[in-house]
Enzyme design. Structure first.
Site, PDB file in Angstrom:
ATOM      1  N   THR A   1       0.862  -1.179   0.000  1.00 19.05           N
ATOM      2  CA  THR A   1       0.000   0.000   0.000  1.00 19.05           C
ATOM      3  C   THR A   1       0.899   1.230   0.000  1.00 19.05           C
ATOM      4  OG1 THR A   1      -1.819  -1.041   1.154  1.00 19.05           O
ATOM      5  CG2 THR A   1      -1.607   1.328   1.462  1.00 19.05           C
TER       6      THR A   1
ATOM      7  N   ARG B   1     -14.722  -6.667  -0.053  1.00 16.56           N
ATOM      8  CA  ARG B   1     -14.025  -6.168   1.155  1.00 16.56           C
ATOM      9  C   ARG B   1     -13.336  -4.826   0.884  1.00 16.56           C
ATOM     10  NH1 ARG B   1      -8.572  -4.553   2.542  1.00 16.56           N
ATOM     11  NH2 ARG B   1      -8.218  -5.013   4.737  1.00 16.56           N
ATOM     12  N   VAL B   2     -13.502  -3.904   1.811  1.00 18.26           N
ATOM     13  CA  VAL B   2     -12.833  -2.608   1.731  1.00 18.26           C
ATOM     14  C   VAL B   2     -12.036  -2.423   3.020  1.00 18.26           C
ATOM     15  CG1 VAL B   2     -13.169  -0.115   1.602  1.00 18.26           C
ATOM     16  CG2 VAL B   2     -14.663  -1.632   0.281  1.00 18.26           C
ATOM     17  N   GLY B   3     -10.778  -2.031   2.900  1.00 22.89           N
ATOM     18  CA  GLY B   3      -9.934  -1.824   4.076  1.00 22.89           C
ATOM     19  C   GLY B   3      -9.979  -0.390   4.562  1.00 22.89           C
TER      20      GLY B   3
ATOM     21  N   THR C   1      -0.699   2.174   6.680  1.00 27.42           N
ATOM     22  CA  THR C   1      -0.617   0.907   5.944  1.00 27.42           C
ATOM     23  C   THR C   1      -0.584  -0.238   6.937  1.00 27.42           C
ATOM     24  OG1 THR C   1       0.663  -0.448   4.422  1.00 27.42           O
ATOM     25  CG2 THR C   1       1.929   1.109   5.757  1.00 27.42           C
ATOM     26  N   GLY C   2      -1.262  -1.315   6.598  1.00 30.22           N
ATOM     27  CA  GLY C   2      -1.271  -2.468   7.490  1.00 30.22           C
ATOM     28  C   GLY C   2      -2.603  -3.187   7.426  1.00 30.22           C
TER      29      GLY C   2
ATOM     30  N   GLY D   1      -5.971  -3.563   7.552  1.00 26.06           N
ATOM     31  CA  GLY D   1      -6.978  -2.501   7.512  1.00 26.06           C
ATOM     32  C   GLY D   1      -8.074  -2.611   8.551  1.00 26.06           C
TER      33      GLY D   1
HETATM   34  N1  ASP Z   1      -4.291  -1.183   4.644  1.00 23.28           N
HETATM   35  C1  ASP Z   1      -4.508  -1.950   3.447  1.00 23.28           C
HETATM   36  C2  ASP Z   1      -5.842  -2.608   3.515  1.00 23.28           C
HETATM   37  O1  ASP Z   1      -6.185  -3.126   4.566  1.00 23.28           O
HETATM   38  C3  ASP Z   1      -3.476  -2.984   3.190  1.00 23.28           C
HETATM   39  C4  ASP Z   1      -2.054  -2.618   3.495  1.00 23.28           C
HETATM   40  O2  ASP Z   1      -1.758  -1.492   3.824  1.00 23.28           O
HETATM   41  O3  ASP Z   1      -1.174  -3.504   3.354  1.00 23.28           O
HETATM   42  O4  ASP Z   1      -6.516  -2.694   2.510  1.00 23.28           O
END
Ligand code: ASP
Length: 333
Positions: A197, A225-227, A248-249, A251
């Site tokens: 991301t 799915r939406v993060g 980022t991470g 979600g």
């Molecule tokens: N935060 C993003 C999501 O959950 C994924 C990511 O940052 O790796 O869609």
């Protein structure tokens, strides 16, 4: 005490390219160099806008364009696939000067989701658009549209096959428009493409901050799915009163904690420094909830901060009077 431009830079920018299990020795020297170069180029692109007096919003968009076009990152070209074998892209952007915010979720044909998010601010009275409607909106404003195969990369497809095998789910047919030959650059994607991301925060010489985030979302996601990335307050937030944040991470954890807004609230209402606020939310709250990831942030005074509870985060920062710094692993500054 006199304040040099180093204490309070007139402009500043930080970028991330995803956080996760990024460990020394895991990446080949070529992979590591490719990620470092890409992060540096993205930061420099935004810095060029800020140096010439451009707005934080323009800098964020310019940096993210490069990252969306680069197959190394899970955003735009090179996005992770859904369980159905599609690329559904999410993005958001927020202007700290006005609190104007725009977001798109699940776009499949718009080349630059971050520009679609920005267009939501400028071309509609809404904050968030989803799915086919978001692509149709972007198309109606003349934003570049691409065949969904444009986003395809062989490496991410292999990640999907592995991910689905682990989940015991069927492997969908390869998209008809997928290119036949894998690209050399996409072959440098780390870790079978779990991370990536992208996000940028900036403070311009006019004193305004902005934040933007763009992603392909979680590998093998299902059911639309939406993060957190397109959710204002979770993956992205900006306010001239507190700062600008991009996350980022995992979600689902960032949504529950409202991470980006929570950081700004701690600065605004509790008087925490930006660094203390990002550390509190990431190292304490996110970790306690079991979530993994990281954030980048810039304050209205141009101070930059980042924090992550993973072993690495692709990141870069640059400010007026300060050299460009690029980091990958935890033990770097
Ligand atoms: N935060 C993003 C999501 O959950 C994924 C990511 O940052 O790796 O869609």
């Amino acid at each position: 005490m006199t304040h040099t431009s180093e204490d309070h830079p007139t402009w500043a920018l930080a970028a991330h390219g995803g956080a996760g299990a990024i460990v020394r020795g895991d990446l080949t020297p070529e992979q590591e160099a490719a990620y470092r170069t890409a992060m540096a180029a993205a930061a420099e692109a935004g810095a060029a806008v800020l140096r010439s007096g451009g707005s934080a919003m323009d800098a964020v968009e310019a940096s993210i364009h490069l990252l969306e076009d680069d197959p190394l990152f899970n955003a735009g070209r090179g996005a992770a696939f859904t369980a159905e074998g599609r690329n559904e892209l999410d993005a958001s952007i927020m202007d700290g000067a006005t609190l104007a915010a725009g977001a798109v979720a699940g776009v499949t044909t718009t080349r630059h989701p971050i520009s679609a998010a920005r267009a939501v601010i400028e071309g509609s009275s809404h904050v968030m658009l989803g799915g086919e409607g978001a692509d149709a909106f972007a198309r109606s404003l003349g934003l570049e549209q691409v065949d969904p195969g444009y986003f395809f990369t062989e490496r991410r497809w292999r990640s999907l096959e592995k991910g689905l095998a682990r989940l015991g789910l069927p492997i969908p047919p390869r998209p008809a428009s997928a290119p036949e030959a894998p690209s050399a650059r996409a072959a440098l994607v780390h870790e079978e493409g779990k991370h990536g991301t992208v996000g940028v925060v900036a403070r311009d010489i006019h004193g305004n901050v902005a934040a933007g985030t763009s992603t392909g979302g979680a590998l093998a996601k299902r059911w639309g799915r939406v993060g957190d990335s397109p959710i204002i307050g979770a993956g992205t937030y900006a306010s001239n009163q507190a700062g600008a944040v991009s996350c980022t991470g995992a979600g689902e954890y960032f949504i529950r904690l409202g991470v980006a807004h929570e950081i700004c609230a701690l600065v605004r209402h509790r008087g925490l420094s930006l660094q203390d606020a990002v550390d509190q939310v990431v190292q304490r709250d996110l970790t306690a909830l079991g979530g993994e990831g990281g954030v980048i942030a810039v304050g209205p005074d141009g101070r930059l901060a980042w924090s992550f509870n993973t072993t690495g985060m692709y990141r870069a920062r640059i400010a007026d009077g300060r050299p460009l710094e690029v980091g990958v692993y935890k033990d770097e500054p």
